[in-house]
Design an enzyme around this catalytic site. Structure first.
Site, PDB file in Angstrom:
ATOM      1  N   GLU A   1       0.835  -1.253  -0.036  1.00 48.72           N
ATOM      2  CA  GLU A   1       0.119  -0.148   0.099  1.00 48.72           C
ATOM      3  C   GLU A   1       0.742   1.295  -0.130  1.00 48.72           C
ATOM      4  OE1 GLU A   1      -2.809  -2.997   1.480  1.00 48.72           O
ATOM      5  OE2 GLU A   1      -1.003  -2.407   2.469  1.00 48.72           O
ATOM      6  N   THR A   2       0.222   2.386  -0.503  1.00 49.62           N
ATOM      7  CA  THR A   2       0.713   3.617  -0.497  1.00 49.62           C
ATOM      8  C   THR A   2      -0.397   4.592  -0.211  1.00 49.62           C
ATOM      9  OG1 THR A   2       2.548   3.269  -2.294  1.00 49.62           O
ATOM     10  CG2 THR A   2       1.995   5.510  -2.044  1.00 49.62           C
TER      11      THR A   2
END
Length: 283
Positions: A47-48
């Site tokens: 995830e970002t």
């Protein structure tokens, strides 16, 4: 295009670089959905997150959470990693010791205790027992015998998790799923107690597997959302009592630790957070 602060935070590790990393882009105003997705695909982390001014009353900040392929309404380790990055940037929450973070699933409370952060588990979107066909499909993909499953339940708080409780942590660690490509997606969490030989203080061993046509089998190192909904299910069903400590990432060479506590009817999921990378990104 402009220069924006960028941090990479290690979340849930028993020490630095042993947990699950998340990339956090602070000051993300002006980025389009497509630009956020492109950056998240490029970082190639699970995830970002992109931090924006909040739009909900009572929120300190707004986090949008992207995987390499899509946006998520909620995810656990990005929630804690974003809160850590936001605090590291010199921000202060309206309520001392508590960051109120807006995400696609609503407002999430994050407690601050030094390097340790904990979020309040959000409500499940789906719970209850799976059908026998759904459970059989999960067992086939995971290569687990139906008779090895002590209990099973939907524990979906966003991604679509199905939880399977096994009898012993050694069986969880030995799980070797079928990685053959298939069109249907699957999000499976397997969990079991440590009967003997586990690390001191650790009650449960957890693994999280995602099956997708584009990535036949992928294992997440340490999964806050799964541990949150597993905790809700396992405490409600009487399989375990909070507080307890879970370990995840062992089979991947990580050493994640997830603490679960219960407070006034809420489940809190926490762990250590460590800023590993500080810099900037041109976007």
């Amino acid at each position: 295009m402009r220069t924006r602060p960028f941090l990479q935070v290690d979340v849930f590790g028993s020490g630095p670089y042993r947990g699950n990393p998340v990339a956090v882009i602070l000051d993300a105003e002006g980025l389009s959905d497509a630009e956020m997705q492109r950056i998240a695909t490029w970082t190639n982390l699970s995830e970002t997150t992109f931090v924006l001014p909040p739009t909900e009353p009572g929120a300190d900040c707004h986090a949008r959470i992207f995987t390499v392929t899509e946006e998520l309404p909620f995810a656990g380790h990005p929630t804690l990693g974003t809160a850590r990055a936001w605090l590291e940037a010199g921000n202060e929450p309206a309520v001392p010791g508590q960051v109120t973070q807006q995400c696609g699933a609503g407002l999430v409370q994050v407690r601050v205790d030094g390097e340790a952060l904990a979020f309040a588990a959000p409500p499940r979107l789906r719970d209850g027992a799976p059908t026998e066909d759904e459970l059989a499909a999960a067992c086939e993909r995971l290569r687990i015998g139906r008779d090895e499953v002590v209990d099973a339940a939907w524990v979906d708080n966003g991604p679509g998790w199905l939880g399977l409780l096994l009898a012993d942590a050694d069986r969880v660690l030995a799980c070797a799923p079928d990685a053959s490509p298939r069109p249907e997606r699957g999000f499976y969490g397997i969990v079991a107690p440590h009967r003997s030989g586990g690390p001191e203080g650790v009650a449960l061993e957890v693994r999280a597997f995602v099956f997708d046509a584009d990535a036949p089998v992928w294992e997440d190192p340490v999964t806050g959302s799964l541990n949150a909904s597993l905790a809700q299910w396992l405490t409600e069903s009487g399989h375990i009592t909070a507080p307890y400590l879970a370990r995840q990432g062992t089979a991947m060479g990580r050493d994640g630790r997830v603490s679960v506590t219960a407070d006034a009817g809420a489940i809190w999921v926490g762990g250590l957070t460590h800023v590993a990378v500080r810099g900037s990104i041109e976007a």
